[in-house]
Design a protein around this motif. Structure first.
Motif, PDB file in Angstrom:
ATOM      1  N   SER A 261       0.826  -1.199   0.000  1.00 24.60           N
ATOM      2  CA  SER A 261       0.000   0.000   0.000  1.00 24.60           C
ATOM      3  C   SER A 261       0.862   1.252   0.000  1.00 24.60           C
ATOM      4  O   SER A 261       0.653   2.184  -0.793  1.00 24.60           O
ATOM      5  N   VAL A 262       1.865   1.276   0.877  1.00 20.85           N
ATOM      6  CA  VAL A 262       2.749   2.437   0.951  1.00 20.85           C
ATOM      7  C   VAL A 262       3.711   2.465  -0.233  1.00 20.85           C
ATOM      8  O   VAL A 262       4.009   3.537  -0.778  1.00 20.85           O
ATOM      9  N   LEU A 263       4.184   1.299  -0.660  1.00 23.61           N
ATOM     10  CA  LEU A 263       5.103   1.253  -1.799  1.00 23.61           C
ATOM     11  C   LEU A 263       4.449   1.854  -3.046  1.00 23.61           C
ATOM     12  O   LEU A 263       5.093   2.577  -3.807  1.00 23.61           O
ATOM     13  N   THR A 264       3.175   1.563  -3.255  1.00 27.19           N
ATOM     14  CA  THR A 264       2.468   2.177  -4.388  1.00 27.19           C
ATOM     15  C   THR A 264       2.202   3.651  -4.139  1.00 27.19           C
ATOM     16  O   THR A 264       2.282   4.467  -5.063  1.00 27.19           O
ATOM     17  N   ASP A 265       1.905   4.022  -2.896  1.00 29.04           N
ATOM     18  CA  ASP A 265       1.667   5.435  -2.579  1.00 29.04           C
ATOM     19  C   ASP A 265       2.880   6.302  -2.889  1.00 29.04           C
ATOM     20  O   ASP A 265       2.735   7.454  -3.326  1.00 29.04           O
ATOM     21  N   VAL A 266       4.079   5.780  -2.643  1.00 29.93           N
ATOM     22  CA  VAL A 266       5.288   6.579  -2.885  1.00 29.93           C
ATOM     23  C   VAL A 266       5.731   6.535  -4.344  1.00 29.93           C
ATOM     24  O   VAL A 266       6.731   7.140  -4.718  1.00 29.93           O
ATOM     25  N   GLY A 267       4.988   5.788  -5.163  1.00 31.04           N
ATOM     26  CA  GLY A 267       5.243   5.797  -6.606  1.00 31.04           C
ATOM     27  C   GLY A 267       6.294   4.836  -7.097  1.00 31.04           C
ATOM     28  O   GLY A 267       6.798   4.980  -8.223  1.00 31.04           O
ATOM     29  N   TYR A 268       6.613   3.825  -6.299  1.00 26.87           N
ATOM     30  CA  TYR A 268       7.623   2.864  -6.750  1.00 26.87           C
ATOM     31  C   TYR A 268       7.090   2.036  -7.916  1.00 26.87           C
ATOM     32  O   TYR A 268       5.993   1.473  -7.844  1.00 26.87           O
ATOM     33  N   GLN A 269       7.878   1.951  -8.973  1.00 26.71           N
ATOM     34  CA  GLN A 269       7.470   1.186 -10.157  1.00 26.71           C
ATOM     35  C   GLN A 269       8.588   0.277 -10.658  1.00 26.71           C
ATOM     36  O   GLN A 269       8.590  -0.127 -11.813  1.00 26.71           O
TER      37      GLN A 269
END
Length: 305
Positions: A261-269
């Motif tokens: 959830s947080v990894l996607t929130d910070v924009g990690y791709q």
């Protein structure tokens, strides 16, 4: 994000076989191990799926063609030695090989080299720091020249008596990462983030994601199980394998839903590569392949891939 795995778990396969396995199991990428040839002293080390000695443009092009034909990207090149070992001869060998890995990443167009900072385990963090700067400032400059990013895995390398008391990798916690990036502020210097190594240190493995969002270049998906009954017996001053076990994703204490959830929130791709170090799945190649399949099945629910 791209789902992959770390090739160290299949040392008995050739590079084409690793790529084939990745394709058959639906992985998008793989982190290729690039150790120098020879016997390794620790588990998961010494695996060579990509030989960097003598790698030239034509050989790199052939490897790129093999990966493209399999439909599998190379997420990064992996080499995890101790560059700050007190054995100066060993440290020099490690340094020279890492330079070759960086050059190979440029030739392959991979762009990421995953490694450790290293540490003299008999010295404090402050005692290691001058040497850390002496070794790593030129290395990061070299990486910049080659257009390669260096991703440091946050493993303390503190498991057994021979790594006691300080471990063999400085970059094990947020306070040290902050100091590391303040002293070497290059945008080519970052993390290969593994939440499992924070779990057994009793550090929140999700909280650092926001602060270090721009430094997370690569992610290892591995879990860890803290065995509370053993910890109650031996305490936190025991060698860590006395009270915790590496596990497949979903079988330990990493809060994966909150993590992603947080990894996607910070924009990690970037890449998320399964790292199998679970002894319950290491009996043979078939078991290790099941481990990769099971891990992928668990992680896909969070990644949509």
């Amino acid at each position: 994000m791209k789902l992959g795995f770390v090739s160290a778990i299949v040392p008995d396969l050739s590079l084409p076989e690793v790529l084939q396995l990745a394709a058959e199991e639906g992985f998008s990428c793989v982190e290729l191990m690039c150790w120098p040839r020879g016997k390794a002293e620790r588990r998961y080390a010494g695996v060579t799926h990509l030989e960097v000695d003598g790698l030239d443009e034509s050989a790199a092009a052939r490897i790129g063609e093999q990966a493209a034909a399999a439909g599998v990207a190379i997420s990064g090149l992996g080499y995890y030695p101790n560059l700050l070992t007190p054995d100066e001869a060993e440290a020099q060998v490690c340094l020279e090989h890492l330079r070759k890995v960086i050059a190979a990443a440029r030739l392959l167009g991979v762009g990421i080299v995953n490694t450790f900072v290293g540490r003299d385990p008999t010295r404090s963090v402050d005692g290691n720091w001058p040497r850390f700067l002496d070794v790593w400032r030129p290395l990061i400059q070299l990486a910049e020249t080659h257009g390669v990013r260096i991703a440091i895995e946050n493993c303390p390398m503190l498991y057994t008596q021979d790594e006691w008391p300080g471990g063999k990798n400085l970059a094990y916690c947020p306070a040290i990462w902050r100091r590391m990036f303040d002293d070497i502020p290059s945008s080519c210097f970052g993390l290969n983030y593994d939440p499992s190594h924070l779990i057994w240190q009793h550090i929140d493995c999700v909280r650092p994601l926001a602060e270090f969002r721009d430094r997370i270049f690569h992610v290892h998906a591995k879990d860890a199980k803290v065995e509370r009954d053993r910890l109650d017996e031996v305490g936190i001053l025991a060698t860590p394998l006395q009270y915790h076990r590496p596990k497949l994703p979903g079988l330990g204490d990493v809060p994966w839903s909150r993590f992603f959830s947080v990894l996607t929130d910070v924009g990690y791709q970037g890449p998320v590569c399964v790292e199998v170090e679970d002894r319950a799945y290491e009996a043979d190649l078939a078991a290790r392949r099941r481990a990769l399949r099971q891990s992928a099945g668990f992680l896909r629910q969070f990644m949509g891939t």
